[in-house]
Design a protein around this motif. Sequence first.
Motif, short mmCIF file in Angstrom:
data_model
loop_
_atom_site.label_atom_id
_atom_site.label_comp_id
_atom_site.label_asym_id
_atom_site.label_seq_id
_atom_site.Cartn_x
_atom_site.Cartn_y
_atom_site.Cartn_z
N ASP A 123 -8.64 3.70 1.58
CA ASP A 123 -8.58 2.22 1.55
C ASP A 123 -7.45 1.70 2.44
OD1 ASP A 123 -10.53 1.52 -0.22
OD2 ASP A 123 -9.15 0.54 -1.64
N HIS A 124 -6.29 2.32 2.26
CA HIS A 124 -5.12 1.90 3.02
C HIS A 124 -5.33 2.10 4.52
CE1 HIS A 124 -1.22 1.47 4.74
NE2 HIS A 124 -1.19 2.74 5.08
N PHE A 125 -5.84 3.27 4.90
CA PHE A 125 -6.04 3.55 6.32
C PHE A 125 -7.00 2.54 6.92
CE2 PHE A 125 -4.95 8.42 6.15
CZ PHE A 125 -3.61 8.09 6.03
N GLN A 126 -8.04 2.21 6.18
CA GLN A 126 -9.02 1.24 6.67
C GLN A 126 -8.36 -0.14 6.87
OE1 GLN A 126 -12.36 0.69 4.01
NE2 GLN A 126 -13.76 1.09 5.69
N ARG A 127 -7.57 -0.54 5.88
CA ARG A 127 -6.90 -1.85 5.97
C ARG A 127 -5.96 -1.87 7.17
NH1 ARG A 127 -6.91 -3.09 1.06
NH2 ARG A 127 -5.57 -1.42 0.34
N GLU A 128 -5.22 -0.80 7.34
CA GLU A 128 -4.26 -0.72 8.44
C GLU A 128 -4.98 -0.72 9.80
OE1 GLU A 128 -0.46 1.77 7.77
OE2 GLU A 128 -1.61 2.87 9.27
N GLU A 129 -6.08 0.00 9.87
CA GLU A 129 -6.84 0.06 11.14
C GLU A 129 -7.38 -1.32 11.51
OE1 GLU A 129 -9.64 3.23 10.36
OE2 GLU A 129 -7.99 4.69 10.21
N THR B 75 6.34 11.30 6.76
CA THR B 75 6.33 11.52 8.21
C THR B 75 5.40 10.53 8.90
OG1 THR B 75 6.74 13.86 7.85
CG2 THR B 75 5.89 13.26 10.01
N HIS B 76 4.24 10.30 8.30
CA HIS B 76 3.30 9.38 8.92
C HIS B 76 3.87 7.96 8.97
CE1 HIS B 76 -0.45 7.76 10.34
NE2 HIS B 76 -0.37 6.84 9.40
N ILE B 77 4.46 7.52 7.87
CA ILE B 77 5.02 6.16 7.84
C ILE B 77 6.18 6.04 8.83
CG2 ILE B 77 6.30 4.46 6.44
CD1 ILE B 77 4.72 5.47 3.99
N SER C 59 4.59 7.31 12.74
CA SER C 59 3.44 6.64 13.35
C SER C 59 3.34 5.17 12.96
CB SER C 59 2.16 7.37 12.97
OG SER C 59 2.25 8.71 13.37
N ASP C 60 3.48 4.87 11.67
CA ASP C 60 3.35 3.47 11.26
C ASP C 60 4.47 2.61 11.85
OD1 ASP C 60 1.13 4.22 9.86
OD2 ASP C 60 1.98 3.94 7.87
N LYS C 61 5.65 3.19 11.94
CA LYS C 61 6.78 2.42 12.50
C LYS C 61 6.53 2.01 13.95
CE LYS C 61 10.16 2.43 9.30
NZ LYS C 61 10.97 1.29 8.88
N ARG C 62 5.69 2.77 14.64
CA ARG C 62 5.42 2.48 16.06
C ARG C 62 4.67 1.17 16.25
NH1 ARG C 62 3.19 8.04 17.52
NH2 ARG C 62 5.08 9.24 17.62
N TYR C 63 3.87 0.78 15.26
CA TYR C 63 3.08 -0.46 15.45
C TYR C 63 3.81 -1.69 14.91
CZ TYR C 63 1.44 0.03 10.55
OH TYR C 63 1.36 0.15 9.19
N GLU C 64 5.00 -1.47 14.35
CA GLU C 64 5.76 -2.54 13.69
C GLU C 64 5.84 -3.81 14.57
OE1 GLU C 64 9.43 -0.84 12.41
OE2 GLU C 64 9.82 -2.48 11.01
N GLU D 214 -5.17 6.60 18.93
CA GLU D 214 -4.35 7.76 18.55
C GLU D 214 -4.01 7.70 17.06
OE1 GLU D 214 -0.77 8.06 20.85
OE2 GLU D 214 -0.02 9.71 19.60
N HIS D 215 -3.67 6.51 16.61
CA HIS D 215 -3.30 6.35 15.20
C HIS D 215 -4.50 6.64 14.29
CE1 HIS D 215 -0.17 4.38 12.50
NE2 HIS D 215 -1.13 4.76 11.68
N LYS D 216 -5.67 6.16 14.70
CA LYS D 216 -6.88 6.41 13.90
C LYS D 216 -7.18 7.90 13.84
CE LYS D 216 -11.65 5.15 12.99
NZ LYS D 216 -11.62 6.15 11.96
N GLU E 33 -5.08 10.24 13.88
CA GLU E 33 -4.13 10.82 12.92
C GLU E 33 -4.59 10.54 11.48
OE1 GLU E 33 0.58 10.62 11.91
OE2 GLU E 33 0.01 10.31 14.00
N HIS E 34 -5.05 9.32 11.23
CA HIS E 34 -5.58 9.00 9.90
C HIS E 34 -6.73 9.94 9.55
CE1 HIS E 34 -4.12 4.51 9.66
NE2 HIS E 34 -3.15 5.38 9.46
N ASP E 35 -7.67 10.09 10.49
CA ASP E 35 -8.85 10.94 10.23
C ASP E 35 -8.41 12.36 9.89
OD1 ASP E 35 -10.36 8.72 10.73
OD2 ASP E 35 -11.04 9.35 12.72
N ASP F 138 0.84 -1.21 0.00
CA ASP F 138 0.00 0.00 0.00
C ASP F 138 0.87 1.25 0.00
OD1 ASP F 138 -2.37 -1.39 0.13
OD2 ASP F 138 -2.81 -0.89 2.22
N HIS F 139 1.86 1.28 0.88
CA HIS F 139 2.71 2.47 0.98
C HIS F 139 3.44 2.72 -0.34
CE1 HIS F 139 2.89 2.11 5.67
NE2 HIS F 139 1.82 2.73 5.27
N LYS F 140 3.92 1.64 -0.96
CA LYS F 140 4.61 1.80 -2.25
C LYS F 140 3.66 2.39 -3.28
CE LYS F 140 7.88 -1.95 -1.50
NZ LYS F 140 8.16 -3.38 -1.69
FE1 FEO Z 1 0.20 3.52 6.67
FE2 FEO Z 1 -1.03 4.78 9.27
O1 FEO Z 1 -0.81 4.72 7.48
#
Ligand code: FEO
Length: 133
Positions: free
Chosen positions: A57-63, A116-118, A121-126, A76-78, A80-82, A20-22
């Motif tokens: 689409d991506h935000f929904q899949r990630e959530e 910045t988001h990736i 924020s995204d790295k935090r849930y890795e 908190e992440h949601k 940020e998405h919103d 998705d990110h790519k």
């Molecule tokens: Fe990959 Fe939180 O967006």
Amino acid sequence: MAFYSWTDNMQIGIASIDDDHKRLVRLIDGLHEAMAKGHGKAVLGATLDELIHYTKDHFQREEQLMQRAGYHGYEEHKREHDQLVKEVLALRERFQAGNGMLSVQVLGFLRDWLTTHIMRSDKRYEAAMAKLA
Ligand code: FEO
């Protein structure tokens, strides 16, 4: 030379998320290319619409994945998405109301916005999501 390219340090390690990110990176780069080629408002608008659609689409899949993983930072992440969706929708409104061109500053904003988001924020849930990979 590409305006925006994927770099390995953006990798999260979950295939569907990295894909998705790519794609989002390619969409922002495509927006820049369309602008550089002098495409009109219709083409730029359609590319921007695709970016918005795919972002949602991506935000929904990630959530959904964050919820499945029981990630503690989900709320908190949601939020940020919103907020990011609001910003990109406001940007489209300005684009539609304007002269049909996107400035380099706007494209730079989109690039930084995603990076910045990736990276932050995204790295935090890795680690929390690694079990789903
Ligand atoms: Fe990959 Fe939180 O967006």
